[in-house]
Design a protein around this motif. Sequence first.
Motif, PDB file in Angstrom:
ATOM      1  N   LEU A  57       0.974  -1.048   0.078  1.00  0.00           N
ATOM      2  CA  LEU A  57       0.187  -0.060  -0.190  1.00  0.00           C
ATOM      3  C   LEU A  57       0.901   1.288   0.142  1.00  0.00           C
ATOM      4  N   TRP A  58       1.994   1.362   0.760  1.00  0.00           N
ATOM      5  CA  TRP A  58       2.751   2.293   0.880  1.00  0.00           C
ATOM      6  C   TRP A  58       3.977   2.495  -0.252  1.00  0.00           C
ATOM      7  N   ARG A  59       3.830   1.911  -1.436  1.00  0.00           N
ATOM      8  CA  ARG A  59       4.962   1.809  -2.459  1.00  0.00           C
ATOM      9  C   ARG A  59       5.197   3.081  -2.989  1.00  0.00           C
ATOM     10  N   ASP A  60       4.437   4.117  -2.924  1.00  0.00           N
ATOM     11  CA  ASP A  60       4.641   5.410  -3.602  1.00  0.00           C
ATOM     12  C   ASP A  60       5.005   6.356  -2.377  1.00  0.00           C
ATOM     13  N   ILE A  61       4.745   6.032  -1.183  1.00  0.00           N
ATOM     14  CA  ILE A  61       5.046   6.967   0.034  1.00  0.00           C
ATOM     15  C   ILE A  61       6.488   6.571   0.636  1.00  0.00           C
ATOM     16  N   VAL A  62       6.841   5.469   0.589  1.00  0.00           N
ATOM     17  CA  VAL A  62       8.108   4.955   1.438  1.00  0.00           C
ATOM     18  C   VAL A  62       9.215   5.569   0.675  1.00  0.00           C
ATOM     19  N   PRO A  63       9.347   5.575  -0.654  1.00  0.00           N
ATOM     20  CA  PRO A  63      10.603   5.933  -1.318  1.00  0.00           C
ATOM     21  C   PRO A  63      10.950   7.554  -1.152  1.00  0.00           C
ATOM     22  N   ALA A  64       9.916   8.361  -1.032  1.00  0.00           N
ATOM     23  CA  ALA A  64      10.000   9.696  -0.703  1.00  0.00           C
ATOM     24  C   ALA A  64      10.498   9.999   0.599  1.00  0.00           C
ATOM     25  N   VAL A  65       9.914   9.134   1.656  1.00  0.00           N
ATOM     26  CA  VAL A  65      10.229   9.412   2.926  1.00  0.00           C
ATOM     27  C   VAL A  65      11.770   8.828   3.420  1.00  0.00           C
ATOM     28  N   ALA A  66      12.136   7.697   2.587  1.00  0.00           N
ATOM     29  CA  ALA A  66      13.360   6.905   2.794  1.00  0.00           C
ATOM     30  C   ALA A  66      14.497   7.781   2.075  1.00  0.00           C
ATOM     31  N   THR A 230       0.378  14.451  16.505  1.00  0.00           N
ATOM     32  CA  THR A 230      -0.370  13.881  15.633  1.00  0.00           C
ATOM     33  C   THR A 230      -0.866  14.808  14.654  1.00  0.00           C
ATOM     34  N   LEU A 231      -0.977  13.957  13.449  1.00  0.00           N
ATOM     35  CA  LEU A 231      -1.452  14.448  12.143  1.00  0.00           C
ATOM     36  C   LEU A 231      -2.713  13.457  11.334  1.00  0.00           C
ATOM     37  N   LEU A 232      -3.722  14.092  11.345  1.00  0.00           N
ATOM     38  CA  LEU A 232      -5.011  13.285  10.718  1.00  0.00           C
ATOM     39  C   LEU A 232      -4.981  13.657   9.321  1.00  0.00           C
ATOM     40  N   LEU A 233      -4.353  12.752   8.552  1.00  0.00           N
ATOM     41  CA  LEU A 233      -3.888  12.852   6.946  1.00  0.00           C
ATOM     42  C   LEU A 233      -5.048  12.133   6.338  1.00  0.00           C
ATOM     43  N   TRP A 234      -6.179  12.661   6.174  1.00  0.00           N
ATOM     44  CA  TRP A 234      -7.613  11.953   5.906  1.00  0.00           C
ATOM     45  C   TRP A 234      -7.916  11.994   4.528  1.00  0.00           C
ATOM     46  N   GLY A 235      -8.302  10.922   3.764  1.00  0.00           N
ATOM     47  CA  GLY A 235      -9.251  11.104   2.362  1.00  0.00           C
ATOM     48  C   GLY A 235     -10.553  11.704   2.905  1.00  0.00           C
ATOM     49  N   GLU A 236     -10.768  12.874   2.071  1.00  0.00           N
ATOM     50  CA  GLU A 236     -12.050  13.420   2.847  1.00  0.00           C
ATOM     51  C   GLU A 236     -13.200  12.877   2.090  1.00  0.00           C
ATOM     52  N   ASP A 237     -13.285  12.175   1.173  1.00  0.00           N
ATOM     53  CA  ASP A 237     -14.491  11.705   0.634  1.00  0.00           C
ATOM     54  C   ASP A 237     -14.674  10.002   0.888  1.00  0.00           C
ATOM     55  N   ASP A 238     -13.814   9.557   1.759  1.00  0.00           N
ATOM     56  CA  ASP A 238     -14.285   8.246   2.395  1.00  0.00           C
ATOM     57  C   ASP A 238     -15.491   7.925   2.690  1.00  0.00           C
ATOM     58  N   ALA A 277       2.584  12.141   0.562  1.00  0.00           N
ATOM     59  CA  ALA A 277       3.957  12.314   0.819  1.00  0.00           C
ATOM     60  C   ALA A 277       4.589  13.595   1.272  1.00  0.00           C
ATOM     61  N   ASP A 278       3.870  15.034   0.488  1.00  0.00           N
ATOM     62  CA  ASP A 278       4.326  16.257   0.773  1.00  0.00           C
ATOM     63  C   ASP A 278       4.079  16.338   2.060  1.00  0.00           C
ATOM     64  N   ASP A 282       6.359  17.243   5.421  1.00  0.00           N
ATOM     65  CA  ASP A 282       6.622  18.524   6.101  1.00  0.00           C
ATOM     66  C   ASP A 282       6.130  18.096   7.581  1.00  0.00           C
ATOM     67  N   PHE A 283       5.398  17.215   8.117  1.00  0.00           N
ATOM     68  CA  PHE A 283       5.137  16.661   9.226  1.00  0.00           C
ATOM     69  C   PHE A 283       6.327  16.248  10.062  1.00  0.00           C
ATOM     70  N   LEU A 284       7.185  15.638   9.301  1.00  0.00           N
ATOM     71  CA  LEU A 284       8.347  15.037   9.895  1.00  0.00           C
ATOM     72  C   LEU A 284       9.442  16.017  10.329  1.00  0.00           C
ATOM     73  N   LYS A 285       9.461  16.868   9.404  1.00  0.00           N
ATOM     74  CA  LYS A 285      10.303  18.171   9.692  1.00  0.00           C
ATOM     75  C   LYS A 285       9.917  18.961  11.188  1.00  0.00           C
TER      76      LYS A 285
END
Length: 285
Positions: A57-66, A230-238, A277-278, A282-285
């Motif tokens: 599931l994280w295939r597109d997120i992990v590389p940016a963070v890594a 905590t960051l609630l990074l939520w898909g708004e239309d779920d 990812a953005d 930003d939250f990790l900074k």
Amino acid sequence: MVDHETWGDEQATTTVTVDGHDLEVAYHEDGPDTGADDGDDEPPVVFVHGIPTWSFLWRDIVPAVAEKRRTIAPDLVGYGNSAMRDGFDRSIRAQEVMLEGLLEDLDVDQVVLVAHDIGGGVALRFAAHNPDTVERLVLSNAVCYDSWPVEFVSNLGLPSTADLEREELEARLESAFVDGTYGEADPEFVAGMKAPWLTDEGRVSLVRDAVATNTNHTTEIDYGAIEAETLLLWGEDDVMQPYDYAERLAEDLDDAALAPLSDAYHWVPEDRPDAYADHLIDFLK
């Protein structure tokens, strides 16, 4: 972009004891500090998926963070390439035990948790029970309170699901990931999400995973015990884990920030990977 077979080939494995059962856990690890002890470095970012997904599931997120941080993305037990044999609990209570054992095995004593769906329930429990371990917490369309299980997952937990022909089960999963994606679904995402469940062992494991969705495990959480920023990074239309639950969490968790992502359903890391990812970086900074 990595395909699911390559992702699986890149995973490592370890054995974790859960409720007296020795279970193999597969995990994907990346980043500049991979394999190193934490020392004075920034804590690793641990990604926790939900049902019926796996760490892919994280295939597109992990590389940016890594690029900057060590990342660890396990498959929950009963999911992906982790143990699927019958005879052990797959509830989020048990997954919390697995996560604790995995971090101990990897000699990790502080983390950032990024979690989706039932992985969010695991992360909430872990953060409430281990406030000194979780530095930061990111929750995306996470199960919480009495928000779950949803009908689709409850139906997967029926004993009759184990007897479905492969084609019928594949059609159900296809619908969940094709129709559940905002816009046109990436065929590799759909193929990757289906792959673990299409073996005989995987089909039975999916039934066991689904029937283990126990609402009591999130209603019993002491949400006030969670100290992590905590960051609630939520898909708004779920419609499965509606944004209303993010707003409720924001009220109960100190220092929680709401970050709704429009044009995103439940599979928000897939629907809005660049924005996701953005926000995360930003939250990790």
